[in-house]
Design an enzyme around this catalytic site. Structure first.
Site, PDB file in Angstrom:
ATOM      1  N   SER A  15       0.798  -1.227   0.000  1.00  0.00           N
ATOM      2  CA  SER A  15       0.000   0.000   0.000  1.00  0.00           C
ATOM      3  C   SER A  15       0.828   1.274   0.000  1.00  0.00           C
ATOM      4  CB  SER A  15      -0.943  -0.006   1.215  1.00  0.00           C
ATOM      5  OG  SER A  15      -1.895  -1.040   1.103  1.00  0.00           O
TER       6      SER A  15
ATOM      7  N   GLY B 112       6.919 -11.609   0.650  1.00  0.00           N
ATOM      8  CA  GLY B 112       6.610 -10.762   1.790  1.00  0.00           C
ATOM      9  C   GLY B 112       6.949 -11.429   3.101  1.00  0.00           C
ATOM     10  N   SER B 113       6.201 -11.061   4.121  1.00  0.00           N
ATOM     11  CA  SER B 113       6.480 -11.525   5.472  1.00  0.00           C
ATOM     12  C   SER B 113       5.971 -12.939   5.685  1.00  0.00           C
ATOM     13  CB  SER B 113       5.824 -10.587   6.486  1.00  0.00           C
ATOM     14  OG  SER B 113       4.408 -10.712   6.414  1.00  0.00           O
TER      15      SER B 113
ATOM     16  N   GLU C  98       7.869 -16.520  -1.466  1.00  0.00           N
ATOM     17  CA  GLU C  98       9.234 -16.100  -1.128  1.00  0.00           C
ATOM     18  C   GLU C  98       9.107 -15.189   0.078  1.00  0.00           C
ATOM     19  OE1 GLU C  98      12.037 -13.812  -0.308  1.00  0.00           O
ATOM     20  OE2 GLU C  98      11.802 -12.880  -2.295  1.00  0.00           O
TER      21      GLU C  98
ATOM     22  N   CYS D  19      15.448  -9.382   1.612  1.00  0.00           N
ATOM     23  CA  CYS D  19      15.372 -10.734   2.178  1.00  0.00           C
ATOM     24  C   CYS D  19      16.685 -11.483   1.988  1.00  0.00           C
ATOM     25  CB  CYS D  19      14.233 -11.509   1.526  1.00  0.00           C
ATOM     26  SG  CYS D  19      12.599 -10.844   1.883  1.00  0.00           S
TER      27      CYS D  19
END
Length: 468
Positions: A163, A212-213, A234, A268
């Site tokens: 966002s 993402g998380s 991922e 990451c």
């Protein structure tokens, strides 16, 4: 979280966007489903022409979109330009290689005969509408490494971007439109995270990919599992950076700094845990700390800046909690460890090196998403391997040694999706990318990535008993 461009260098809200409502989502889903029915039969030369055109347009837009990325998430402008160039490279790579990667595969004549067939082959067909839930840290690259192979395979894409990077998200939809893709082949959905479940459960969506998380990955995987839909995830990483006595220490130190602070430390695959053999530990620690302390933190638009702000105020607060917890539990701050002076308006944090890390500290188990490095001293190869694997994540790894037997040991025993010797972990369109353990599953890039969202179809022709 509002859908808005907020400049992390000063905290100013520059633009806000209305969230797409239920009617708008339905229109996008219907358009995507219709587009797939048409686009799936487009031949590969035409798909390659469209992808090459998108690459050309992105190359022309490189400076402008780089400034947009820097404004939205704070990466240094030079890094943003490099990210755009990397996307151009990936688009052209898939345009040039997809026909080979997706070519029909033919078993041997003996295997065909054993199956009772006159002819048999394996064909790669597109799955359909793929939902991509993407993060803000590489707002152009993360999407491109999904979109380029997915579109070349004949799928169509729906993008739910983070966002805080709405302008970059809208640019991507416009890029593919200007390249000549049929309406609906790639659409950006300006929606919040609450809308993802409904979209993913819609029967017109065939699959999903998420970068993402870990919590976001769990949520998408659970929903997709309930719907029996293919996913590629991922997630986070806490990559080890192992330095052994035979390493070229000059290169190992120099690369270590880049590997830790790339993208302001918000990557990451950034090296995060520096595991150094005791014979070279003191030398490495002194030189690494000095270089980290010498980095210039400041305006990400300035060419002299090495490290810009973190992308969000919450991200900085999370990083501060990890550092503060480690210090309370006995870690030593070799440099950094606080907000830099004179940069109070933005979400800046000093490049930081922590030593004396123990398993009881949160930072030993959790991902530090910012320019914070942890140093570990080990006495031998077995201890280095054990410590490198002592993490819930398994995305990639870096190992510095010129000893072939040590290299073979790490290639065999490291629990990660990649092992990079005497260099820094990086993604390239020709090499598969992804992790194990809580870093996710599936692969992006290379032939593995383009086939993730394909229906791997066996085509079998029985022998005609009347044929002469």
């Amino acid at each position: 979280m509002p859908i808005a461009t907020v400049n992390p260098a000063n905290g100013e809200t520059l633009r806000t966007f209305d969230e797409l409502g239920a009617d708008g989502i339905e229109r996008c889903l219907a358009t995507a489903a219709s587009a797939f029915r048409r686009y799936r039969t487009t031949d590969l030369p035409e798909r390659a022409r469209l992808m090459s055109r998108a690459a050309d347009l992105l190359e022309e837009d490189q400076d402008a979109i780089a400034r947009t990325m820097t404004t939205e998430m704070g990466k240094p402008l030079a890094a943003a330009r490099a990210e755009a160039a990397k996307c151009v490279k990936a688009m052209r790579w898939y345009a040039g290689h997809a026909e080979i990667l997706l070519a029909d595969e033919f078993p041997s004549e003996t295997e065909v005969k054993d199956s009772g067939a006159a002819h048999a082959r394996v064909r790669y067909r597109p799955l359909g509408v793929v939902l991509a839930v993407m993060p803000w840290n590489f707002p152009l690259w993360q999407v491109t490494r999904f979109a380029a192979p997915a579109l070349m395979a004949g799928n169509v894409g729906l993008l739910k971007h983070a966002s805080n990077v709405p302008q970059t998200a809208l640019y991507l939809e416009d890029l593919f439109r200007r390249a000549g893709y049929p309406e609906g082949c790639f659409q950006t959905l300006l929606v919040g995270s609450r809308a993802v479940e409904g979209i993913l459960r819609d029967p017109r969506v065939a699959a999903a990919t998420l970068t993402g998380s870990e919590p976001a990955g769990r949520s998408v995987a659970a929903i997709a599992g309930d719907e029996i839909k293919k996913t590629v995830l991922e997630l986070g990483g806490s990559d080890p950076y192992v330095v052994l006595p035979s390493a070229d220490l000059d290169r190992a130190v120099s690369t270590a700094v880049t590997a830790r602070v790339q993208n302001n430390g918000q990557s990451c695959i950034a090296a995060k845990r520096f595991i150094v053999h005791t014979r070279v530990y003191d030398d490495f620690a002194e030189r690494f700390t000095a270089r980290m302390a010498a980095l210039t933190v400041g305006d990400p638009m300035a060419d002299t800046t090495d490290v810009g702000p973190l992308a969000s105020e919450q991200g900085r607060a999370d990083l501060e909690e990890l550092v503060d917890d480690a210090v309370r539990r006995g870690a030593t701050v070799l440099c950094g460890g606080s907000r830099p002076e004179g940069l109070e308006r933005g979400w800046f944090y000093e490049p930081t090196v922590l030593a004396g890390i123990t398993p009881g500290m949160r930072i030993h188990r959790e991902e530090a998403f910012g320019p914070v490095a942890t140093l570990y001293r080990v006495g031998g190869l077995d201890e280095a391997v054990e410590l490198a694997n002592d993490t819930p994540f398994g995305l990639s790894s870096n190992v510095w040694t010129r000893d072939r037997e040590e290299q073979e040991r790490f290639a065999r025993d490291i629990e990660a999706g990649g092992v990079f010797f005497n260099g820094m972990t990086a993604s390239h369109p020709a090499l598969p990318f992804g992790g194990v353990k809580r870093s996710g599953y599936g692969r992006e890039l290379a032939g593995h990535g383009i086939r993730e969202f394909c229906n791997v179809t066996t085509v079998w022709h029985g022998a005609d008993p009347d044929a002469s």
